[in-house]
Every structure is written in C-alpha cells, then in structure tokens.
Design a protein around this motif. Structure first.
Motif, PDB file in Angstrom:
ATOM      1  N   THR A  19       0.895  -1.394   0.048  1.00  0.00           N
ATOM      2  CA  THR A  19       0.119  -0.014   0.016  1.00  0.00           C
ATOM      3  C   THR A  19       0.781   1.258   0.049  1.00  0.00           C
ATOM      4  OG1 THR A  19      -1.380  -1.244   1.400  1.00  0.00           O
ATOM      5  CG2 THR A  19      -1.845   1.221   1.001  1.00  0.00           C
ATOM      6  N   ALA A  20       1.776   1.322   0.868  1.00  0.00           N
ATOM      7  CA  ALA A  20       2.543   2.571   1.028  1.00  0.00           C
ATOM      8  C   ALA A  20       3.197   3.173  -0.042  1.00  0.00           C
ATOM      9  CB  ALA A  20       3.477   2.451   2.150  1.00  0.00           C
ATOM     10  N   LYS A  22       2.727   3.026  -3.455  1.00  0.00           N
ATOM     11  CA  LYS A  22       1.712   3.557  -4.503  1.00  0.00           C
ATOM     12  C   LYS A  22       1.061   4.966  -3.970  1.00  0.00           C
ATOM     13  CE  LYS A  22      -0.094   4.219  -8.182  1.00  0.00           C
ATOM     14  NZ  LYS A  22       0.601   4.640  -9.339  1.00  0.00           N
ATOM     15  N   ALA A  23       0.735   4.720  -2.542  1.00  0.00           N
ATOM     16  CA  ALA A  23       0.014   5.816  -1.820  1.00  0.00           C
ATOM     17  C   ALA A  23       0.960   6.945  -1.887  1.00  0.00           C
ATOM     18  CB  ALA A  23      -0.345   5.283  -0.329  1.00  0.00           C
ATOM     19  N   VAL A  26       1.281   8.617  -5.260  1.00  0.00           N
ATOM     20  CA  VAL A  26       0.138   9.538  -5.503  1.00  0.00           C
ATOM     21  C   VAL A  26       0.142  10.811  -4.745  1.00  0.00           C
ATOM     22  CG1 VAL A  26      -2.456   9.311  -5.195  1.00  0.00           C
ATOM     23  CG2 VAL A  26      -1.466   7.585  -6.119  1.00  0.00           C
ATOM     24  N   LEU A  27       0.379  10.692  -3.515  1.00  0.00           N
ATOM     25  CA  LEU A  27       0.497  12.092  -2.883  1.00  0.00           C
ATOM     26  C   LEU A  27       1.651  12.880  -3.070  1.00  0.00           C
ATOM     27  CD1 LEU A  27      -0.709  10.485   0.896  1.00  0.00           C
ATOM     28  CD2 LEU A  27      -1.948  11.732  -0.848  1.00  0.00           C
ATOM     29  N   HIS A  32      -0.797   9.135 -10.726  1.00  0.00           N
ATOM     30  CA  HIS A  32      -2.154   8.696 -10.256  1.00  0.00           C
ATOM     31  C   HIS A  32      -2.506   7.343 -11.286  1.00  0.00           C
ATOM     32  CE1 HIS A  32      -3.099  13.227  -9.274  1.00  0.00           C
ATOM     33  NE2 HIS A  32      -2.529  12.326  -8.151  1.00  0.00           N
ATOM     34  N   HIS A 118      -9.513   6.195  -4.386  1.00  0.00           N
ATOM     35  CA  HIS A 118      -8.684   5.683  -3.064  1.00  0.00           C
ATOM     36  C   HIS A 118      -7.457   5.691  -3.726  1.00  0.00           C
ATOM     37  CE1 HIS A 118     -11.699   4.206  -0.347  1.00  0.00           C
ATOM     38  NE2 HIS A 118     -12.460   4.156  -1.175  1.00  0.00           N
ATOM     39  N   ALA A 119      -6.375   5.690  -2.377  1.00  0.00           N
ATOM     40  CA  ALA A 119      -5.194   5.574  -2.848  1.00  0.00           C
ATOM     41  C   ALA A 119      -4.471   4.253  -3.140  1.00  0.00           C
ATOM     42  CB  ALA A 119      -4.110   6.311  -1.659  1.00  0.00           C
ATOM     43  N   TYR A 120      -5.254   3.373  -3.012  1.00  0.00           N
ATOM     44  CA  TYR A 120      -5.032   1.857  -3.602  1.00  0.00           C
ATOM     45  C   TYR A 120      -6.144   1.059  -3.964  1.00  0.00           C
ATOM     46  CZ  TYR A 120      -7.297   0.874   0.961  1.00  0.00           C
ATOM     47  OH  TYR A 120      -8.436   0.905   1.783  1.00  0.00           O
ATOM     48  N   VAL A 216     -11.815   8.017   2.398  1.00  0.00           N
ATOM     49  CA  VAL A 216     -10.524   7.700   1.911  1.00  0.00           C
ATOM     50  C   VAL A 216      -9.667   7.855   3.099  1.00  0.00           C
ATOM     51  CG1 VAL A 216      -8.711   8.715   0.491  1.00  0.00           C
ATOM     52  CG2 VAL A 216     -11.098   8.724  -0.251  1.00  0.00           C
ATOM     53  N   THR A 220      -7.382   4.390   4.294  1.00  0.00           N
ATOM     54  CA  THR A 220      -5.864   4.485   4.361  1.00  0.00           C
ATOM     55  C   THR A 220      -5.367   4.303   5.517  1.00  0.00           C
ATOM     56  OG1 THR A 220      -5.992   5.931   2.272  1.00  0.00           O
ATOM     57  CG2 THR A 220      -3.967   5.737   3.234  1.00  0.00           C
TER      58      THR A 220
END
Length: 255
Positions: A19-20, A22-23, A26-27, A32, A118-120, A216, A220
C-alpha cells in the motif's frame, strides 16, 4: 505469543509494502496511474493479508484465553506444532477466500471513466467502476466480509467473555489487574485494526452521506496505521522486547 507476533509482523510488512509505495507516489509525485494487472494484484494482496491478520488476531485471543484460564497447560495445548497448523490454516483461508476477487473482476466491463477514489485498489471501489452487472461481485465481497470479520470478531468476543468470567473469579485486585494487563496490548491492536476496517466496509455499502475525503482517509489509515502501531504497542507492553530494545540503545551509547 512470540510466534504469533512474528506472523503479525510478517503480515504487516506485506500490507505496508503493498500500500505505502503507491500511496506515497500518489500524494508526493502525483503518479495517479496504475496498470490493470498491478491493480488486481495489489487488491488481492491487501485483502488476502488483511484476512490473515484478522485470523492471527483470533489466534492471539486464543493464546490469551489459554494463558489465563489454563496456565498450567499452556505449553502443551499451544505447542509449536499446533501454532504451525494454526498459521497454515490462516494462510490457506486468506488465499482461498480472496483468489476469486481478481478472477471475478476480470469478467466485468469497465466504463471509460476508471478513476478509483482511493490511494489503493480497494475491491468495492473497483467494482463500482464497472458498467456491467456486479451482483455476483458484491454478493461475494459481502459474504467474505461477513465470513472473515463476522466469525473472527465473534471468536474474539467469546474468548474475552470467558477470560473476563475467569478473571472476575480470581480473588485480589492485584491478580485481576495483572490478568487484564496481559490482554491490554492485544485489545489495543484489535481496536486499531477492526474499527477503521468495519467503518470503511459499512461506508462503501451504506454510508452515502459520509464525506468522501473522510472515507478515503480512514480506509488508508486502516492499512497503514496498524503496521506502524503494532510494534510500538507490543514493544511497550512486552517486558522482554522492551529490555532488548533498551539494551540496543545502551550499547550504541544513546542512553
């Protein structure tokens, strides 16, 4: 308990690694886009290992029950062979129940607008993008959630009800406090893991009035906070871990 902690740490490592990166991309760098196959792979790892973590929490509740209610038989009931079989059952359950997720998604037809909110890649967030019929996907997702979370929460609740019943029969407040302290770290980990997860699950299906940014954020945090807090919680509550960490800092001359 140390073997269960090792399982929990390994699962948390996979969840954070899935998860981390890609999140953060994105941030921080506005990356994206994500490939279709990569999205399905990430979704499988996230949900499968979340199911495994839930199973390990049930096993840890069983360990606390045996430690408090049957302390003299703890080493014979939960010997390494039994713990290994429990770990294998948790692993197999997570894989078998979650393999259909990406398989069922491959049969869907997606619209032109494929923006995941979402971030994932979360299962229901991806299902909502489809233009074709999604009844089977939604029904199976609901069945898995009820089967995993429902049964696991029920098993944990029964374990702690029996623990509470046994502790209240112990004479002396000091002995009761010690027994409750034994379960303190596990209860904290359970709350951190289940509360955001159940909120995210309910919001996807019924929380149409919940602000999207709140959903969201909690979704996360549900994947990133437990891997970060679990080592701290057990490190503070477990004397052997605390002593070992202090010894490392002492050797390095930091304290």
């Amino acid at each position: 308990m140390y073997l269960f902690l090792a399982m929990l740490a390994a699962i948390d490592l996979v969840l954070a690694s899935s998860t981390a990166p890609k999140a953060l991309a994105v941030l921080l760098v506005h990356a994206h886009e994500i490939g279709y196959v990569v999205c399905l792979t990430q979704m499988f790892f996230i949900h499968a290992f979340s199911s495994m973590e839930s199973g390990v929490l049930v096993a840890m509740a069983l360990d606390r029950y045996v430690a408090i209610c049957h302390p003299l038989h703890h080493s014979t009931i939960l010997h390494p062979g039994t713990i290994g079989r429990i770990g294998m059952a948790v692993l197999v359950r997570g894989l078998i129940l979650l393999i259909p997720f990406p398989i069922l998604l491959q049969s869907l037809i997606f619209c032109q607008t494929t923006v995941i909110g979402h971030a994932y890649c979360e299962h229901m967030a991806v299902v909502k993008l489809a233009c074709s019929e999604t009844t089977v996907n939604r029904a199976y997702g609901l069945a898995v959630a009820l089967l995993v979370v429902g049964l696991d929460v029920l098993a944990i609740g029964v374990s702690y009800a029996l623990i509470l019943q046994a502790v209240l029969k112990v004479p002396g407040s000091e002995a009761r406090l010690k027994a409750f302290s034994t379960c303190g770290a596990h209860v904290c980990v359970i709350l951190v893991f289940y509360v955001p997860g159940i909120f995210s699950f309910l919001t996807h299906r019924f929380g149409h009035h919940v602000p999207h940014h709140v959903h969201v954020l909690l979704a996360t945090l549900y994947l990133l906070v437990p891997p970060a807090l679990n080592p701290l919680v057990y490190g503070v509550k477990t004397q052997q871990i605390r002593q070992r960490v202090l010894r490392v800092f002492y050797v390095k001359g930091l304290i």
